[in-house]
Design an enzyme around this catalytic site. Structure first.
Site, PDB file in Angstrom:
ATOM      1  N   ILE A   1      75.196  37.407  -7.205  1.00 44.16           N
ATOM      2  CA  ILE A   1      73.853  37.403  -7.783  1.00 44.16           C
ATOM      3  C   ILE A   1      73.180  38.766  -7.604  1.00 44.16           C
ATOM      4  O   ILE A   1      73.332  39.427  -6.579  1.00 44.16           O
ATOM      5  CB  ILE A   1      72.999  36.281  -7.145  1.00 44.16           C
ATOM      6  CG1 ILE A   1      71.678  36.106  -7.901  1.00 44.16           C
ATOM      7  CG2 ILE A   1      72.751  36.560  -5.672  1.00 44.16           C
ATOM      8  CD1 ILE A   1      70.894  34.889  -7.458  1.00 44.16           C
TER       9      ILE A   1
ATOM     10  N   GLY B   1      78.151  34.242  -6.055  1.00 46.80           N
ATOM     11  CA  GLY B   1      78.219  33.569  -7.345  1.00 46.80           C
ATOM     12  C   GLY B   1      79.565  33.713  -8.029  1.00 46.80           C
ATOM     13  O   GLY B   1      79.920  32.895  -8.878  1.00 46.80           O
TER      14      GLY B   1
ATOM     15  N   ASP C   1      81.468  30.701  -7.136  1.00 46.84           N
ATOM     16  CA  ASP C   1      80.987  29.582  -7.957  1.00 46.84           C
ATOM     17  C   ASP C   1      81.648  29.623  -9.334  1.00 46.84           C
ATOM     18  O   ASP C   1      82.066  28.593  -9.869  1.00 46.84           O
ATOM     19  CB  ASP C   1      79.465  29.671  -8.136  1.00 46.84           C
ATOM     20  CG  ASP C   1      78.707  29.480  -6.833  1.00 46.84           C
ATOM     21  OD1 ASP C   1      78.743  28.370  -6.292  1.00 46.84           O
ATOM     22  OD2 ASP C   1      78.076  30.445  -6.374  1.00 46.84           O
TER      23      ASP C   1
ATOM     24  N   GLU D   1      76.565  33.131   0.732  1.00 43.85           N
ATOM     25  CA  GLU D   1      75.186  32.638   0.710  1.00 43.85           C
ATOM     26  C   GLU D   1      74.547  32.477   2.088  1.00 43.85           C
ATOM     27  O   GLU D   1      73.349  32.748   2.252  1.00 43.85           O
ATOM     28  CB  GLU D   1      75.125  31.313  -0.061  1.00 43.85           C
ATOM     29  CG  GLU D   1      75.155  31.468  -1.569  1.00 43.85           C
ATOM     30  CD  GLU D   1      76.550  31.711  -2.133  1.00 43.85           C
ATOM     31  OE1 GLU D   1      76.685  31.814  -3.375  1.00 43.85           O
ATOM     32  OE2 GLU D   1      77.519  31.801  -1.339  1.00 43.85           O
TER      33      GLU D   1
ATOM     34  N   ASP E   1      74.419  26.930  -4.035  1.00 45.34           N
ATOM     35  CA  ASP E   1      73.859  25.787  -4.765  1.00 45.34           C
ATOM     36  C   ASP E   1      74.264  25.697  -6.233  1.00 45.34           C
ATOM     37  O   ASP E   1      73.690  24.912  -6.985  1.00 45.34           O
ATOM     38  CB  ASP E   1      72.325  25.795  -4.664  1.00 45.34           C
ATOM     39  CG  ASP E   1      71.689  27.082  -5.174  1.00 45.34           C
ATOM     40  OD1 ASP E   1      72.430  27.957  -5.673  1.00 45.34           O
ATOM     41  OD2 ASP E   1      70.455  27.215  -5.070  1.00 45.34           O
TER      42      ASP E   1
END
Length: 310
Positions: A100, A156, A159, A179, A187
Site C-alpha cells: 500500500i 498488499g 493479499d 501489516e 484486512d
C-alpha cells in the site's frame, strides 16, 4: 474492451503460441499506462492471453488510490472479454510491489469521514469492503490468473497473489505480511486466503504475527509458489508458456475447472460434488468434449484443436 488495447507481436508454430523473445519483450514495461488506466499496463503478448502489469516502477509499484479501483475495472472487463482465456499479472521495475502507498492513502484510511463513532465506522467499513473487492475480483474472474513475482512482495502484494490461481517467482523474490509492523491486522485477503494456500496454520501465524520475510525457497517448499525461476526474464517466459498451455485448452473446461476448484475449497466434499453435478449436467453438452475425444483417438495433441470462444 481490453482486446482493443495493445496487440503485440508473437511467435506461432504449428498452431501453438510459444513464448519466443518477441512475446517476452511484449510483456515488459516498454511503455506506460494507457487510459483509462494510470497504474496498470494491459497488453496481449500471445493469443488469448492478457498481461496485466502493475506499473508504478518509480514508486516500487506501491498501491495508490487509483490502483484499487483500476484493478476492479480491469478484471471486470477481462471477465467479459471472449478474446481472453488466461491472465498473467506481473510488476514493472525492480520489484513486484511494495504494498500500500501510505502517503497516498493516509487521508482515506486514517481520517475517515463521519460525525461520530458510528458514522466514522460505517464509512470505514465501506472503504475496507471496497479495497477487499480489488483482489476478490481476481478470484471471481473465471479466467485462470497466473502471477509472476520478482523481488519484494510486501503487504498488499501478499493479499493480491493469494487471490491468484498460480504463483511463480524468481530466486530473489521475498514475501512479507507487513501489516502488524504498521499497527493493523491485514484486512483485504491475506488472513483469509493464505491459510488455504499454505495449509500450515502455524506457518501462517508465524508470518502474520512476526512480519518476517519469507524467501523464495521457503515459499516453494510451503506451497505459496509452485515454481521458482533464476531471473525475471526466465520467469516471464515460463509464465507465458504456462498461459499458452491453458489458453489452448477448451475454455469451457478450463474456466469450469477454476470455478469448481474455488467452490470446493470453501465447501464440504459432498457439497462440492453436488455443485459439480449441477455444473456438468449442462457443460458436458459442449462440442468441446467430442473434439477432444476425436483428437485423442487420432493421437493428436489437445493443443491442435481450435475451440470456440466462450
Amino acid at each position: 474492451m481490453l482486446s482493443a488495447i495493445f496487440r503485440s507481436s508473437l511467435t506461432k508454430f504449428r498452431g501453438l503460441w510459444l513464448p519466443g523473445q518477441a512475446a517476452v519483450r511484449a510483456m515488459s514495461s516498454s511503455g506506460g499506462p494507457v487510459p483509462p488506466f494510470t497504474s496498470l499496463v494491459v497488453s496481449h503478448p500471445a493469443e488469448s492471453v492478457t498481461h496485466v502489469e502493475l506499473h508504478r516502477p518509480e514508486k516500487r509499484n506501491a498501491m495508490n488510490k487509483a490502483f484499487w479501483s483500476e484493478m476492479v475495472d480491469c478484471f471486470k472487463q477481462i471477465a467479459e472479454d471472449p478474446d481472453c482465456r488466461v491472465v498473467v499479472i506481473s510488476g514493472a521495475g525492480k520489484i513486484f510491489t511494495a504494498g500500500i502507498d501510505l502517503m497516498d492513502m493516509a487521508s482515506e484510511v486514517l481520517q475517515p469521514e463521519g460525525d461520530d463513532t458510528a458514522r466514522i465506522s460505517w464509512n470505514l467499513r465501506k472503504t475496507i469492503a471496497k479495497y477487499q473487492e480489488t483482489f476478490s475480483v481476481i478470484e471471481k474472474c473465471p479466467k485462470p490468473v497466473v502471477v509472476a513475482i520478482h523481488g519484494a512482495c510486501v503487504g498488499g502484494g501478499v493479499d493480491l497473489i493469494t487471490a491468484c490461481d498460480i504463483r511463480l517467482c524468481t530466486q530473489d523474490a521475498w514475501f512479507q505480511v507487513k501489516e502488524v509492523d504498521i499497527g493493523l491486522a491485514a484486512d483485504v485477503g491475506t488472513l483469509q486466503r493464505l491459510p488455504k494456500v499454505i495449509g500450515s496454520r502455524s506457518l501462517v501465524n508465524d508470518l502474520a504475527l512476526t512480519a518476517r520475510k519469507m524467501y523464495a525457497d521457503e515459499a516453494k517448499s510451503s506451497g505459496l509458489v509452485s515454481r521458482v525461476f533464476a531471473d525475471k526474464e526466465a520467469m516471464m517466459a515460463g509464465a507465458l508458456e504456462m498461459a499458452g498451455e491453458m489458453a489452448g485448452r477448451s475454455p469451457v473446461a478450463v474456466q469450469g475447472t477454476k470455478i469448481n476448484l474455488i467452490y470446493s475449497r470453501d465447501h464440504s466434499v459432498a457439497e462440492g460434488l453436488d455443485y459439480m453435478t449441477m455444473w456438468n449436467m449442462s457443460m458436458l453438452q459442449t462440442q468441446d468434449v467430442m473434439k477432444s475425444a476425436q483428437a485423442s483417438m487420432e493421437k493428436k495433441s489437445p493443443k491442435t484443436i481450435v475451440f470456440s470462444k466462450l
